[in-house]
Design a protein around this motif. Structure first.
Motif, mmCIF file in Angstrom:
data_model
loop_
_atom_site.group_PDB
_atom_site.id
_atom_site.type_symbol
_atom_site.label_atom_id
_atom_site.label_comp_id
_atom_site.label_asym_id
_atom_site.label_seq_id
_atom_site.Cartn_x
_atom_site.Cartn_y
_atom_site.Cartn_z
ATOM 1 N N LYS A 62 -75.044 -33.111 72.564
ATOM 2 C CA LYS A 62 -76.417 -33.607 72.687
ATOM 3 C C LYS A 62 -76.521 -34.909 71.911
ATOM 4 O O LYS A 62 -75.775 -35.131 70.956
ATOM 5 N N PRO A 63 -77.486 -35.784 72.276
ATOM 6 C CA PRO A 63 -77.604 -37.044 71.549
ATOM 7 C C PRO A 63 -77.859 -36.795 70.061
ATOM 8 O O PRO A 63 -78.510 -35.806 69.683
ATOM 9 N N TYR A 64 -77.354 -37.695 69.240
ATOM 10 C CA TYR A 64 -77.423 -37.515 67.794
ATOM 11 C C TYR A 64 -78.840 -37.272 67.307
ATOM 12 O O TYR A 64 -79.084 -36.424 66.447
ATOM 13 N N LYS A 65 -79.806 -38.020 67.871
ATOM 14 C CA LYS A 65 -81.171 -37.956 67.345
ATOM 15 C C LYS A 65 -81.737 -36.546 67.336
ATOM 16 O O LYS A 65 -82.501 -36.171 66.456
ATOM 17 N N SER A 66 -81.354 -35.751 68.344
ATOM 18 C CA SER A 66 -81.895 -34.387 68.399
ATOM 19 C C SER A 66 -81.065 -33.419 67.566
ATOM 20 O O SER A 66 -81.408 -32.252 67.443
ATOM 21 N N GLN A 67 -79.971 -33.905 66.992
ATOM 22 C CA GLN A 67 -79.047 -33.012 66.286
ATOM 23 C C GLN A 67 -78.969 -33.317 64.790
ATOM 24 O O GLN A 67 -78.053 -32.840 64.127
ATOM 25 N N ARG A 68 -79.916 -34.120 64.299
ATOM 26 C CA ARG A 68 -79.827 -34.566 62.913
ATOM 27 C C ARG A 68 -79.622 -33.428 61.926
ATOM 28 O O ARG A 68 -78.876 -33.565 60.949
ATOM 29 N N LYS A 69 -80.302 -32.311 62.162
ATOM 30 C CA LYS A 69 -80.250 -31.259 61.146
ATOM 31 C C LYS A 69 -78.875 -30.607 61.049
ATOM 32 O O LYS A 69 -78.590 -29.889 60.095
ATOM 33 N N HIS A 70 -78.001 -30.895 62.015
ATOM 34 C CA HIS A 70 -76.634 -30.364 61.937
ATOM 35 C C HIS A 70 -75.694 -31.290 61.181
ATOM 36 O O HIS A 70 -74.526 -30.973 61.009
ATOM 37 N N VAL A 71 -76.199 -32.445 60.794
ATOM 38 C CA VAL A 71 -75.318 -33.470 60.238
ATOM 39 C C VAL A 71 -75.741 -33.829 58.818
ATOM 40 O O VAL A 71 -76.918 -34.066 58.548
ATOM 41 N N ALA A 72 -74.762 -33.862 57.900
ATOM 42 C CA ALA A 72 -75.038 -34.292 56.528
ATOM 43 C C ALA A 72 -74.183 -35.500 56.194
ATOM 44 O O ALA A 72 -73.120 -35.696 56.768
ATOM 45 N N TYR A 73 -74.671 -36.300 55.254
ATOM 46 C CA TYR A 73 -74.025 -37.587 54.964
ATOM 47 C C TYR A 73 -73.870 -37.764 53.463
ATOM 48 O O TYR A 73 -74.798 -37.532 52.707
ATOM 49 N N VAL A 74 -72.674 -38.149 53.057
ATOM 50 C CA VAL A 74 -72.428 -38.522 51.658
ATOM 51 C C VAL A 74 -72.088 -40.007 51.632
ATOM 52 O O VAL A 74 -70.988 -40.393 51.994
ATOM 53 N N PRO A 75 -73.055 -40.856 51.258
ATOM 54 C CA PRO A 75 -72.784 -42.292 51.255
ATOM 55 C C PRO A 75 -71.824 -42.672 50.127
ATOM 56 O O PRO A 75 -71.535 -41.861 49.260
ATOM 57 N N GLN A 76 -71.373 -43.921 50.165
ATOM 58 C CA GLN A 76 -70.565 -44.412 49.050
ATOM 59 C C GLN A 76 -71.400 -44.388 47.782
ATOM 60 O O GLN A 76 -72.569 -44.729 47.802
ATOM 61 N N LYS A 77 -70.763 -43.997 46.716
ATOM 62 C CA LYS A 77 -71.459 -43.870 45.441
ATOM 63 C C LYS A 77 -72.105 -45.177 45.027
ATOM 64 O O LYS A 77 -73.187 -45.206 44.441
ATOM 65 N N GLY A 78 -71.442 -46.292 45.329
ATOM 66 C CA GLY A 78 -71.943 -47.587 44.897
ATOM 67 C C GLY A 78 -73.121 -48.095 45.708
ATOM 68 O O GLY A 78 -73.654 -49.158 45.431
ATOM 69 N N SER A 79 -73.556 -47.323 46.722
ATOM 70 C CA SER A 79 -74.613 -47.837 47.587
ATOM 71 C C SER A 79 -76.007 -47.657 47.005
ATOM 72 O O SER A 79 -76.973 -48.150 47.558
#
Lengths: 374, 244
Positions: B67-84
């Motif tokens: 399914k398109p990403y927008k409808s699946q956000r709750k299945h996805v987690a993100y760890v950005p770069q610490k320096g961001s």
């Protein structure tokens, strides 16, 4: 006028009461919103917006011919918003960095505004005098309806802050992450910037185009020194902003009617200076004191460690040694030795020192902690 | 056949007309622990950001579980770069981890006891419970990284994207983090990690993607992690002695 007289008058005199209330409310709302500007590292945005508002005031006057502050402020709001949009546009569409964009828009709009002001002054219209008060502000021109307007906007701002608190916080801390959680960061961004523009425009009449950004930054910068919580920082910045307003008005009213805006800004700057020096966690003074204390602690620990090396080869750790022996070692000082005696780690008699068993244990501990404390 | 967790089609991203990612086709099977490797400027972070919609691609599409990403956000987690982010931000470790619950809460609603409880659990999982009230600037680099990891764990997602989680952390933290990643895989989650240390790829990961603006190769580490692909990706005649 004495301070006591001021307090009495602040309650009874219409003009003084209006000005005091107005500057207090203004200080509170700019302090609150300033916290967000400072944390977003957009401190200079305030300066650019306030300068960008000037042509709006002039154009509003040229169109309507009226000097009613509310009409002029609508003009200021429109041109302030246009300036902000341009800054955003320049940074997102060109290679220019935001400081360059801010500087460009600030001088462009301010220059245009000044041009219009001089044009208006040359017009054969008796009504034209007094627009230049928006340059440096004139708190004395505040009337009750201005204060009501400020209070209304402040209340609105407070409601929005409380409603979108968590959204604001996450946008400030980690915008990309907020976006992955599904928040419309553009909307939050616009919301927060619009309120900053509103607050600045509200303050133009009182503090003026040139000094307005200080109202935004000073209370926030001071508040940041005292707390590590966003909520407390925003609250404290509001209190400090309001106090700067009240004290500034009091000083200007009691001292020969000094111009109110600059005095308020000076009072806020004194808050900043005081906070930079005296705040317990981030202040320069306590940082210095902690540094000296750490250095002294380290010195005594070094001496203790040195003694430990001497005594650990002996069967009896409390065997006395000559103090002269320590002179070869750089970390030794009389003060340090006295401290060790005070702590009961070492006993001194004549020219000899001996380590107590308590001191030996403490020295051993220095090593057992993997060098963490050595 | 295994389910496909992430499917990237014809993805192209450019900064100022210079392509950073060129026509990427990528399928990440569910349940793998995948490293994205490539030289500096290869577009590794950009790929993650484009998948997550932080960057707008010029072309291409991304689907999460078909399914398109927008409808699946709750299945996805993100760890950005610490320096961001700015670690001098006035907030505590617990508060940052709580941010992981914001997505589930949606607009306006405030986090409550339930959210606090799951944040504390995540802090415990990364071994940072005793630091919960610590101002984040007073944490070490490794501790800050663990806080970011805990924030993603709170999201309780199916797919985790991590941008250089091992950057600037000491050996102890690296082991702690990789153990958590392996636990996630064991629980059936998909984990995608931008990774720099080629030596540890065979030890840590079971899936790998070689990237240098274009996709060079993707597949199981045991099949494709070889000198040939490394040379193709890094340009020079790259030889790592891989202990298998």
């Amino acid at each position: 006028m004495e301070i006591i007289e001021f307090v009495q008058l602040a309650f009874s005199d219409y003009t003084l009461r209006t000005i005091t209330l107005g500057t207090a409310v203004l200080g509170a709302v700019t302090g609150m919103l300033g916290s967000f500007a400072v944390l977003r590292k957009e401190s200079l945005l305030g300066d650019a917006i306030s300068h960008a508002a000037l042509p709006g005031i002039a154009i509003a006057f040229l169109i309507t011919g009226s000097k009613d502050s509310h009409i002029l402020l609508i003009g200021a709001l429109v041109s302030g918003l246009i300036g902000t949009l341009w800054i955003r546009g320049i940074t997102s569409k060109t290679y220019l960095k935001s400081d360059t964009a801010l500087g460009l828009i600030l001088s462009l709009f301010f220059g245009f505004g000044m041009l219009l002001l001089t044009y208006i002054q040359k017009q054969p219209n008796a009504n034209q005098a007094g627009l230049d008060k928006y340059l440096f502000g004139q708190a004395a021109t505040l009337v009750e309806s201005d204060v009501w307007l400020m209070t209304l906007i402040t209340g609105l701002c407070l409601i929005v802050l409380l409603l979108f608190w968590k959204e604001f916080k996450i946008l400030l801390f980690d915008k990309d992450y907020a976006q992955t959680l599904g928040f419309n960061t553009k909307f939050i961004d616009i919301l927060i910037t619009s309120f900053i523009v509103l607050a600045i425009v509200l303050g133009l009449q009182t503090v003026g185009v040139v000094l307005m950004s200080a109202m935004l930054l000073a209370p926030a910068a001071a508040a940041r020194q005292w707390t590590n919580s966003l909520g407390k920082m925003v609250f404290l910045a509001a209190i400090l902003g309001a106090s700067a307003g009240v004290f500034g008005t009091a000083i200007s009213a009691t001292q020969n009617n000094l111009s109110t805006g600059p005095v308020i800004v000076l009072v806020a700057s004194i808050f900043v200076l005081f906070s930079f020096i005296f705040s317990p966690k981030r202040g320069l003074l306590f940082k210095r004191i902690r540094l000296i204390k750490n250095r002294n602690d380290l010195e005594t620990q070094k001496t203790l460690a040195f003694m430990y090396h001497i005594v650990e080869d002996h069967d009896d750790v409390t065997h006395p040694h000559t103090i002269k022996m320590l002179n070869n070692f750089q970390g030794y000082s009389r003060k340090g030795l006295r401290k060790l005696v005070d702590k009961n780690y070492v006993e001194v008699e004549g020219g000899m020192w001996s380590m107590t068993s308590k001191g030996f244990k403490a020295a051993e501990n220095l090593y057992n902690q993997n060098g963490k404390n050595v | 056949m295994e389910k496909i967790a992430v499917k990237v089609d014809d993805l192209t991203v450019a900064y100022n007309y210079k392509p950073v990612l060129w026509d990427i086709d990528l399928q990440i099977p569910e349940g793998v622990l995948m490293a994205i490797v490539g030289p500096n400027g290869a577009g590794k972070s950009t790929l993650i950001k484009a998948i997550l919609g932080i960057l707008k691609p010029i072309a291409g599409s991304v689907t999460i579980f078909d399914k398109p990403y927008k409808s699946q956000r709750k299945h996805v987690a993100y760890v950005p770069q610490k320096g961001s982010v700015d670690w001098d931000f006035p907030t505590t470790a617990l508060d940052v981890v709580m941010m992981g619950t914001y997505g589930g809460l949606g607009w306006i609603k405030r986090p409550g006891i339930k959210q606090k409880k799951s944040a504390l659990e995540a802090l415990e999982k990364v071994g940072m419970l005793s630091f919960k009230s610590r101002q984040i600037s007073q944490l070490s680099g490794g501790q800050q990284q663990r806080i970011f990891l805990a924030r993603a764990l709170v999201q309780d997602a199916s797919i985790y994207f991590m941008d250089e989680p091992f950057q600037g952390v000491d050996a102890t933290t690296e082991v702690a983090i990789i153990n958590i990643l392996k636990e996630l895989r064991k629980a059936g989650k998909t984990v995608v990690v931008v990774h720099h240390d080629l030596q540890t790829v065979p030890e840590y990961f079971d899936w790998v993607t070689f990237l240098n603006v274009k996709k060079i190769a993707t597949g199981a580490v045991k099949d494709i992690f070889n000198d040939d692909n490394l040379t193709k990706t890094y340009g020079i005649n790259y030889k790592v002695s891989i202990q298998k």
